[in-house]
Design a protein around this motif. Structure first.
Motif, short mmCIF file in Angstrom:
data_model
loop_
_atom_site.label_atom_id
_atom_site.label_comp_id
_atom_site.label_asym_id
_atom_site.label_seq_id
_atom_site.Cartn_x
_atom_site.Cartn_y
_atom_site.Cartn_z
N ASP A 59 7.32 5.70 -4.70
CA ASP A 59 6.82 5.59 -3.55
C ASP A 59 5.35 6.77 -3.84
OD1 ASP A 59 7.86 4.27 -0.99
OD2 ASP A 59 9.18 6.08 -0.64
N ASN B 116 0.98 -1.58 -0.15
CA ASN B 116 -0.10 -0.58 -0.12
C ASN B 116 1.48 1.15 -0.46
OD1 ASN B 116 -1.98 -2.07 -0.09
ND2 ASN B 116 -2.52 -1.50 2.77
N GLY B 117 0.63 2.25 -0.88
CA GLY B 117 1.55 3.46 -0.76
C GLY B 117 1.68 3.78 -1.96
N GLN C 81 2.11 12.60 -1.57
CA GLN C 81 1.42 13.26 -0.21
C GLN C 81 -0.30 12.89 -1.22
OE1 GLN C 81 1.39 12.54 3.40
NE2 GLN C 81 -0.82 12.96 2.57
N MET D 143 -1.75 10.38 -2.15
CA MET D 143 -2.40 9.31 -0.94
C MET D 143 -3.15 9.69 -1.33
SD MET D 143 -0.64 6.84 -0.60
CE MET D 143 -0.24 5.89 1.27
#
Length: 161
Positions: A142, A6-7, A145, A148
């Motif tokens: 990754d 996740n992420g 932000q 996400m």
């Protein structure tokens, strides 16, 4: 070595076939599919099987209808009258329209036309199908932000809000 979790923004190349081994969909050469893992950007059955893989890994994944696009719901196949469609639209089998269903907007597909009776299907075109993915993990990073927060990938070829 990073693994899919996740992420992570995951980039995969894939070929999707059905039980008859017909190709239903595939990524374009040098244009892998990017998705945000854990945010329901792809069907659950595929996402679950990619968990823990790393760049360069390849996997064949079979996804049942329940973990793909759902079982075929016969209640979503029904006859409509020609006058319910835009008068200027030349109707053909395979055409898709947006309609308002009981639970909000839905896409319906024309599956048969007989006189003024138009049979439509509100199921996803792949509902009821067992899906076979041949997947290769191309890259992994990754998520930002912002990605996400929004629950999907941004960047080249992706929309910004």
């Amino acid at each position: 070595m990073e693994t899919i979790k996740n992420g992570k923004v995951v980039s995969i190349s894939y070929t999707l076939t059905n039980d008859k081994n017909e190709v239903l969909d595939q990524s374009q050469p040098n244009l892998p599919l990017e998705y945000l893992h854990g945010s329901y950007n792809i069907i659950p059955g595929l996402e679950k099987e990619l968990e823990g893989l790393k760049v360069g890994d390849a996997k064949k994944v079979t996804v049942s209808p329940a973990e793909g696009y759902g079982e075929l719901n016969n209640d979503l196949i029904f006859d409509a009258q020609r006058q319910n469609f835009p008068p200027d639209a030349p109707l053909e089998v395979g055409m898709q329209f947006q309609a308002n269903g009981e639970s909000g907007p839905m896409v319906i597909r024309i599956v048969n036309i007989e006189g003024d009776t138009v049979t439509v299907d509100g199921n996803h075109p792949l509902a009821g199908e067992t899906l076979h993915f041949d997947v290769k993990v191309e890259s992994l990073r990754d998520a930002s932000q912002e990605e996400m927060d929004h629950g999907h990938v941004h960047g080249p070829g992706h929309h910004h809000h």
